[in-house]
Design a protein around this motif. Structure first.
Motif, PDB file in Angstrom:
ATOM      1  N   TRP A 213     -10.899   0.090  -5.743  1.00 50.20           N
ATOM      2  CA  TRP A 213      -9.495   0.911  -5.922  1.00 50.20           C
ATOM      3  C   TRP A 213      -8.687   0.784  -4.711  1.00 50.20           C
ATOM      4  O   TRP A 213      -9.359   0.977  -3.592  1.00 50.20           O
ATOM      5  N   VAL A 214      -7.519   0.748  -4.999  1.00 52.18           N
ATOM      6  CA  VAL A 214      -6.414   0.866  -3.902  1.00 52.18           C
ATOM      7  C   VAL A 214      -5.365   1.638  -4.344  1.00 52.18           C
ATOM      8  O   VAL A 214      -5.096   2.268  -5.144  1.00 52.18           O
ATOM      9  N   GLN A 215      -4.663   2.229  -3.158  1.00 51.02           N
ATOM     10  CA  GLN A 215      -3.361   2.894  -3.307  1.00 51.02           C
ATOM     11  C   GLN A 215      -2.254   1.752  -2.916  1.00 51.02           C
ATOM     12  O   GLN A 215      -2.385   1.227  -2.153  1.00 51.02           O
ATOM     13  N   ALA A 216      -1.415   1.708  -4.055  1.00 49.37           N
ATOM     14  CA  ALA A 216      -0.332   0.660  -4.024  1.00 49.37           C
ATOM     15  C   ALA A 216       1.051   1.369  -3.691  1.00 49.37           C
ATOM     16  O   ALA A 216       1.199   2.346  -4.520  1.00 49.37           O
ATOM     17  N   SER A 217       2.002   0.881  -2.975  1.00 52.33           N
ATOM     18  CA  SER A 217       3.205   1.454  -2.699  1.00 52.33           C
ATOM     19  C   SER A 217       4.206   0.384  -2.770  1.00 52.33           C
ATOM     20  O   SER A 217       3.900  -0.785  -2.181  1.00 52.33           O
ATOM     21  N   ASP A 218       5.354   0.398  -3.490  1.00 55.36           N
ATOM     22  CA  ASP A 218       6.571  -0.290  -3.564  1.00 55.36           C
ATOM     23  C   ASP A 218       7.709   0.055  -2.578  1.00 55.36           C
ATOM     24  O   ASP A 218       8.649  -0.364  -2.497  1.00 55.36           O
ATOM     25  N   GLY A 219       7.377   1.214  -2.045  1.00 52.47           N
ATOM     26  CA  GLY A 219       8.578   1.882  -1.207  1.00 52.47           C
ATOM     27  C   GLY A 219       9.547   2.601  -1.830  1.00 52.47           C
ATOM     28  O   GLY A 219      10.494   3.142  -1.240  1.00 52.47           O
ATOM     29  N   LEU A 220       9.570   2.455  -2.946  1.00 54.54           N
ATOM     30  CA  LEU A 220      10.686   2.987  -3.693  1.00 54.54           C
ATOM     31  C   LEU A 220      10.168   4.082  -4.833  1.00 54.54           C
ATOM     32  O   LEU A 220      10.694   5.241  -5.145  1.00 54.54           O
ATOM     33  N   ASN A 221       8.966   3.995  -5.469  1.00 58.31           N
ATOM     34  CA  ASN A 221       8.367   4.928  -6.020  1.00 58.31           C
ATOM     35  C   ASN A 221       7.142   5.492  -5.469  1.00 58.31           C
ATOM     36  O   ASN A 221       6.608   4.994  -4.589  1.00 58.31           O
ATOM     37  N   PRO A 222       6.617   6.776  -5.996  1.00 58.47           N
ATOM     38  CA  PRO A 222       5.533   7.343  -5.527  1.00 58.47           C
ATOM     39  C   PRO A 222       4.439   6.359  -5.616  1.00 58.47           C
ATOM     40  O   PRO A 222       4.053   5.681  -6.387  1.00 58.47           O
ATOM     41  N   PRO A 223       3.403   6.494  -4.455  1.00 54.70           N
ATOM     42  CA  PRO A 223       2.425   5.514  -4.501  1.00 54.70           C
ATOM     43  C   PRO A 223       1.374   5.560  -6.000  1.00 54.70           C
ATOM     44  O   PRO A 223       1.266   6.739  -6.372  1.00 54.70           O
ATOM     45  N   LEU A 241      -4.745   1.222 -13.804  1.00 57.16           N
ATOM     46  CA  LEU A 241      -4.376   2.680 -13.298  1.00 57.16           C
ATOM     47  C   LEU A 241      -5.638   3.521 -13.904  1.00 57.16           C
ATOM     48  O   LEU A 241      -6.449   3.260 -14.879  1.00 57.16           O
ATOM     49  N   GLU A 242      -5.638   4.716 -13.701  1.00 55.84           N
ATOM     50  CA  GLU A 242      -6.647   5.722 -13.778  1.00 55.84           C
ATOM     51  C   GLU A 242      -6.744   5.953 -15.263  1.00 55.84           C
ATOM     52  O   GLU A 242      -7.625   6.267 -15.746  1.00 55.84           O
ATOM     53  N   ASP A 243      -5.614   5.803 -15.934  1.00 56.13           N
ATOM     54  CA  ASP A 243      -5.124   6.255 -17.572  1.00 56.13           C
ATOM     55  C   ASP A 243      -5.793   5.102 -18.287  1.00 56.13           C
ATOM     56  O   ASP A 243      -5.659   5.171 -19.423  1.00 56.13           O
ATOM     57  N   GLY A 244      -6.036   4.030 -17.562  1.00 59.46           N
ATOM     58  CA  GLY A 244      -6.524   2.869 -18.383  1.00 59.46           C
ATOM     59  C   GLY A 244      -5.261   1.732 -18.737  1.00 59.46           C
ATOM     60  O   GLY A 244      -5.621   0.680 -19.083  1.00 59.46           O
ATOM     61  N   SER A 245      -4.167   2.192 -18.090  1.00 56.56           N
ATOM     62  CA  SER A 245      -2.960   1.075 -18.590  1.00 56.56           C
ATOM     63  C   SER A 245      -3.021   0.015 -17.284  1.00 56.56           C
ATOM     64  O   SER A 245      -3.332   0.294 -16.129  1.00 56.56           O
ATOM     65  N   GLU A 246      -2.155  -0.884 -17.543  1.00 58.51           N
ATOM     66  CA  GLU A 246      -2.146  -1.763 -16.583  1.00 58.51           C
ATOM     67  C   GLU A 246      -0.585  -1.750 -15.860  1.00 58.51           C
ATOM     68  O   GLU A 246       0.290  -1.700 -16.486  1.00 58.51           O
ATOM     69  N   TYR A 247      -0.666  -2.027 -14.604  1.00 59.94           N
ATOM     70  CA  TYR A 247       0.502  -2.073 -13.797  1.00 59.94           C
ATOM     71  C   TYR A 247       0.637  -3.232 -12.914  1.00 59.94           C
ATOM     72  O   TYR A 247      -0.370  -3.711 -12.221  1.00 59.94           O
ATOM     73  N   ARG A 248       1.816  -3.991 -12.849  1.00 61.36           N
ATOM     74  CA  ARG A 248       2.106  -5.122 -12.109  1.00 61.36           C
ATOM     75  C   ARG A 248       3.002  -4.723 -11.093  1.00 61.36           C
ATOM     76  O   ARG A 248       4.171  -4.492 -11.125  1.00 61.36           O
ATOM     77  N   LEU A 249       2.339  -5.041 -10.003  1.00 65.18           N
ATOM     78  CA  LEU A 249       3.043  -4.518  -8.613  1.00 65.18           C
ATOM     79  C   LEU A 249       3.745  -5.943  -8.035  1.00 65.18           C
ATOM     80  O   LEU A 249       3.216  -6.971  -7.804  1.00 65.18           O
ATOM     81  N   SER A 250       5.215  -6.019  -8.253  1.00 60.21           N
ATOM     82  CA  SER A 250       5.821  -7.163  -7.615  1.00 60.21           C
ATOM     83  C   SER A 250       6.339  -7.284  -6.163  1.00 60.21           C
ATOM     84  O   SER A 250       6.583  -8.272  -5.636  1.00 60.21           O
ATOM     85  N   ALA A 251       6.097  -6.162  -5.683  1.00 60.20           N
ATOM     86  CA  ALA A 251       6.430  -6.118  -4.178  1.00 60.20           C
ATOM     87  C   ALA A 251       5.818  -4.723  -3.488  1.00 60.20           C
ATOM     88  O   ALA A 251       5.866  -3.850  -4.216  1.00 60.20           O
ATOM     89  N   GLY A 252       5.622  -4.842  -2.376  1.00 56.98           N
ATOM     90  CA  GLY A 252       4.834  -3.550  -1.753  1.00 56.98           C
ATOM     91  C   GLY A 252       3.662  -4.051  -0.953  1.00 56.98           C
ATOM     92  O   GLY A 252       3.560  -5.117  -0.428  1.00 56.98           O
ATOM     93  N   GLU A 253       2.921  -2.945  -0.793  1.00 54.52           N
ATOM     94  CA  GLU A 253       1.548  -3.366  -0.205  1.00 54.52           C
ATOM     95  C   GLU A 253       0.407  -2.230  -0.618  1.00 54.52           C
ATOM     96  O   GLU A 253       0.660  -1.309  -1.326  1.00 54.52           O
ATOM     97  N   ILE A 254      -0.794  -2.560  -0.333  1.00 59.40           N
ATOM     98  CA  ILE A 254      -1.922  -1.937  -0.857  1.00 59.40           C
ATOM     99  C   ILE A 254      -2.834  -1.508   0.370  1.00 59.40           C
ATOM    100  O   ILE A 254      -2.723  -2.092   1.364  1.00 59.40           O
ATOM    101  N   ARG A 255      -3.315  -0.396  -0.050  1.00 61.74           N
ATOM    102  CA  ARG A 255      -4.636  -0.111   0.948  1.00 61.74           C
ATOM    103  C   ARG A 255      -5.796   0.299   0.369  1.00 61.74           C
ATOM    104  O   ARG A 255      -5.688   1.045  -0.920  1.00 61.74           O
ATOM    105  N   PRO A 256      -6.860  -0.090   0.738  1.00 66.32           N
ATOM    106  CA  PRO A 256      -8.409   0.254  -0.048  1.00 66.32           C
ATOM    107  C   PRO A 256      -8.497   1.834   0.175  1.00 66.32           C
ATOM    108  O   PRO A 256      -8.121   2.311   0.964  1.00 66.32           O
ATOM    109  N   LEU A 257      -9.023   2.264  -1.029  1.00 72.48           N
ATOM    110  CA  LEU A 257      -9.418   3.706  -0.993  1.00 72.48           C
ATOM    111  C   LEU A 257     -11.007   3.772  -0.509  1.00 72.48           C
ATOM    112  O   LEU A 257     -11.702   3.019  -0.686  1.00 72.48           O
ATOM    113  N   PRO A 258     -11.191   4.907   0.060  1.00 75.94           N
ATOM    114  CA  PRO A 258     -12.689   5.067   0.494  1.00 75.94           C
ATOM    115  C   PRO A 258     -13.642   5.080  -0.752  1.00 75.94           C
ATOM    116  O   PRO A 258     -13.193   5.361  -1.701  1.00 75.94           O
TER     117      PRO A 258
END
Length: 270
Positions: A213-223, A241-258
């Motif tokens: 699990w990671v937190q993903a941010s593209d700088g434009l939308n909420p993480p 995502l937590e609701d089971g849907s797939e999201y494709r991140l085209s730009a931004g960065e990620i951080r691992p969650l504890p």
């Protein structure tokens, strides 16, 4: 002295040409200016010390004399080699991970989109910049910075992300020009294979945080919070995502969650 050492390490790599500078502001800046003139494809710029290195999102890359490795490869479109610009960052990262494993027995992973990690800590960053002439793409520069020696790791309080060095992973000092050669070997081997299925497979194989699990941010939308599943054919990061849907991140960065978050979200079997 350093130029002579580089002759020893690089002479049989079949590079068209390379230039060494004892000290520069940024190897990318030198390479972009050279690209604007007459630099051939796969030309190389190497610095003994880089004083104004930079990374993505306007961040700085700190380079320490004799401990850090800073270099830039010039890539031009040509008939012999494909030029998908969206894969150039991965080309640099994959070259580093494979060089670490093949040359030194060190496992490393690619933190999407442009960092290389050893044991979850950043050891390398890649910055790709494009060169245009009006609306015509002239080429790109692939800048690579590697923490080779322990002294290359900045103080923890000044870091955006935990860092390490290749020397720490090995437990002994290493010649940074040997590291350069190993990376260049891998880079040149993959250079003409960017559109091969094997390239995407190797990139995905070395992807950091797969199944985590990671937190993903593209700088434009909420993480967003999601679990890393892999890569799309375009090189976008696939998240569940937590609701089971797939999201494709085209730009931004990620951080691992504890770990506590992963456990509350069902862990590996969710």
């Amino acid at each position: 002295m350093e130029s002579t050492a580089l002759d020893h390490w690089l002479s049989d790599l079949n590079l068209p040409t390379w230039r060494y500078y004892e000290e520069v502001g940024s190897t990318n800046d030198i390479a972009l200016a050279w690209l604007d003139r007459d630099a051939p494809d796969s030309a190389l710029v190497v610095a003994g010390h880089q004083t104004h290195g930079r990374g993505r999102l306007g961040r700085t890359w700190i380079s320490v004399p004799e401990a850090g490795l800073a270099f830039t490869l010039i890539v031009r479109p040509n008939a012999q080699s494909p030029f998908p610009v969206e894969r150039l960052t991965a080309l640099g990262a994959l070259a580093v991970t494979q060089a670490f494993k093949a040359g030194f027995g060190v496992d490393a992973h690619i933190k999407w989109p442009n960092d290389v990690l050893i044991a979850g800590r950043k050891v390398c960053g890649i910055l790709v910049e494009l060169a245009w002439q009006e609306e015509q793409l002239q080429g790109a520069v692939v800048g690579i910075g590697i923490n080779v020696g322990r002294a290359a790791v900045p103080p923890a309080e000044g870091l955006h992300y935990p860092a390490t060095s290749l020397e720490e992973a090995l437990g002994h000092p290493i010649n940074r020009w040997e590291v350069l050669r190993r990376v260049l070997e891998a880079f040149l081997a993959w250079r003409s294979r960017l559109t091969d299925p094997e390239f995407m497979a190797a990139w995905e194989q070395h992807l950091a945080f797969r199944g985590e699990w990671v937190q993903a941010s593209d700088g434009l939308n909420p993480p967003l919070v999601g679990r890393v599943e892999g890569l799309s054919p375009e090189g976008h990061l696939r998240l569940r995502l937590e609701d089971g849907s797939e999201y494709r991140l085209s730009a931004g960065e990620i951080r691992p969650l504890p770990a506590p978050f992963a456990e509350s979200s069902g862990g590996e079997d969710a």
